[in-house]
Design a protein around this motif. Structure first.
Motif, PDB file in Angstrom:
ATOM      1  N   LYS A 150      -7.393   3.859  -0.836  1.00  0.00           N
ATOM      2  CA  LYS A 150      -7.343   3.102   0.414  1.00  0.00           C
ATOM      3  C   LYS A 150      -7.980   1.733   0.183  1.00  0.00           C
ATOM      4  O   LYS A 150      -9.162   1.636  -0.102  1.00  0.00           O
ATOM      5  N   PRO A 151      -7.205   0.655   0.297  1.00  0.00           N
ATOM      6  CA  PRO A 151      -7.758  -0.667   0.007  1.00  0.00           C
ATOM      7  C   PRO A 151      -8.626  -1.206   1.143  1.00  0.00           C
ATOM      8  O   PRO A 151      -8.512  -0.766   2.288  1.00  0.00           O
TER       9      PRO A 151
ATOM     10  N   THR B 243       0.799  -1.238   0.000  1.00  0.00           N
ATOM     11  CA  THR B 243       0.000   0.000   0.000  1.00  0.00           C
ATOM     12  C   THR B 243       0.826   1.279   0.000  1.00  0.00           C
ATOM     13  O   THR B 243       0.258   2.363  -0.130  1.00  0.00           O
TER      14      THR B 243
ATOM     15  N   HIS C 114      -9.316  -1.728  -4.831  1.00  0.00           N
ATOM     16  CA  HIS C 114      -8.199  -2.550  -4.369  1.00  0.00           C
ATOM     17  C   HIS C 114      -8.644  -3.381  -3.168  1.00  0.00           C
ATOM     18  O   HIS C 114      -9.144  -2.840  -2.177  1.00  0.00           O
TER      19      HIS C 114
ATOM     20  N   THR D 239       0.231   3.398  -3.175  1.00  0.00           N
ATOM     21  CA  THR D 239      -1.131   3.456  -3.720  1.00  0.00           C
ATOM     22  C   THR D 239      -1.854   4.679  -3.169  1.00  0.00           C
ATOM     23  O   THR D 239      -1.746   4.999  -1.991  1.00  0.00           O
TER      24      THR D 239
END
Length: 245
Positions: A81-82, A75, A107, A78
């Motif tokens: 926010k997964p 993360t 994600h 990225t």
């Protein structure tokens, strides 16, 4: 969508992600899969990821460091926010509604555990969701992650080729799907219902709605407690009950 899997057994996913709908979804660019062995994020020379539980007890517990480090690695670059999903028998029961919710994310990260359990700090400070695929215990979270991934990816636009397919699946409407028939119309004395051969699409749709309700009432009546039925559906339900009595 991007899907990351943290697992101690990455090879388990090769066949699942390399065949059928999931393979086609990847080829279409609807999803990318990445499976990471979180053992590589261990902080000791033996690459161990588990340890004995404080206070004693049976089994080994997954340590926090490797999993935290693995998630941070996935993360750190990225922007979005997964959803970080812990596969666990103590988690929320997985449903079609949950699959639809997750299919809207960019994600997903699945954590697949083994051994006796997870260090509680993983639950409290890292994950966003805990999911269980049923009231039973598996050797690890890999099979559960495969199930959830399959049910989510098939909902992505154009993955199935016909977007109506997912909409009409069992549970998508809150009820089980109606029966299906195909050619031949007659097989060893077993006939396709006449209504399906009539060409009257309005009547066919009505038959399908009624049979969906009938199947749900006979097999999963608990689902009807969560659905607001129309007057027509309530009349059909009375009919089904009277026929049984």
């Amino acid at each position: 969508m991007k899907i990351d899997i943290l697992s101690l057994f990455p090879a388990m996913f090769e066949g699942v992600f390399g065949e059928s709908i999931l393979k086609k979804a990847g080829e279409k660019g609807a999803v990318t899969f990445n499976v990471t062995d979180f053992r590589q994020f261990s902080n000791n020379k033996h690459n161990s990821v588990d340890d004995y539980p404080y206070g004693g007890g049976a089994g080994m517990v997954l340590k926090p460091e490797p999993i935290f480090r693995a998630v941070h690695h996935l993360t750190e670059h990225t922007a979005s926010k997964p959803r970080i999903i812990l596969m666990c028998p103590q988690g929320e029961r997985f449903t079609q509604k949950k699959a639809e919710e997750l299919s809207k994310e960019e994600h997903l990260i699945f954590i697949c555990g083994h051994y006796e359990g997870y260090d509680e700090r993983i639950r409290e400070h890292l994950i966003t969701d805990e999911i269980s695929i049923g009231d039973f215990v598996l050797t690890g979270g890999e099979l559960g992650a495969m199930v959830v991934t399959d049910s989510v990816v098939r909902l992505l636009p154009e993955v199935l080729g016909n977007d109506e397919s997912a909409v009409k699946d069992s549970f998508s409407s809150g009820m089980l799907e109606h029966p299906h028939y195909t050619r031949p119309a007659a097989y060893e004395g077993m006939m396709v219902p006449d209504i399906l051969l009539s060409g009257n699409h309005a009547k066919i749709e009505e038959w399908r709605m009624k049979e969906s309700l009938r199947r749900t009432y006979m097999r999963r009546p608990d689902l009807l407690d969560q659905i607001e039925l129309s007057d027509q559906q309530r009349n059909w339900l009375k009919e089904f009950k009277n026929n049984i009595e």
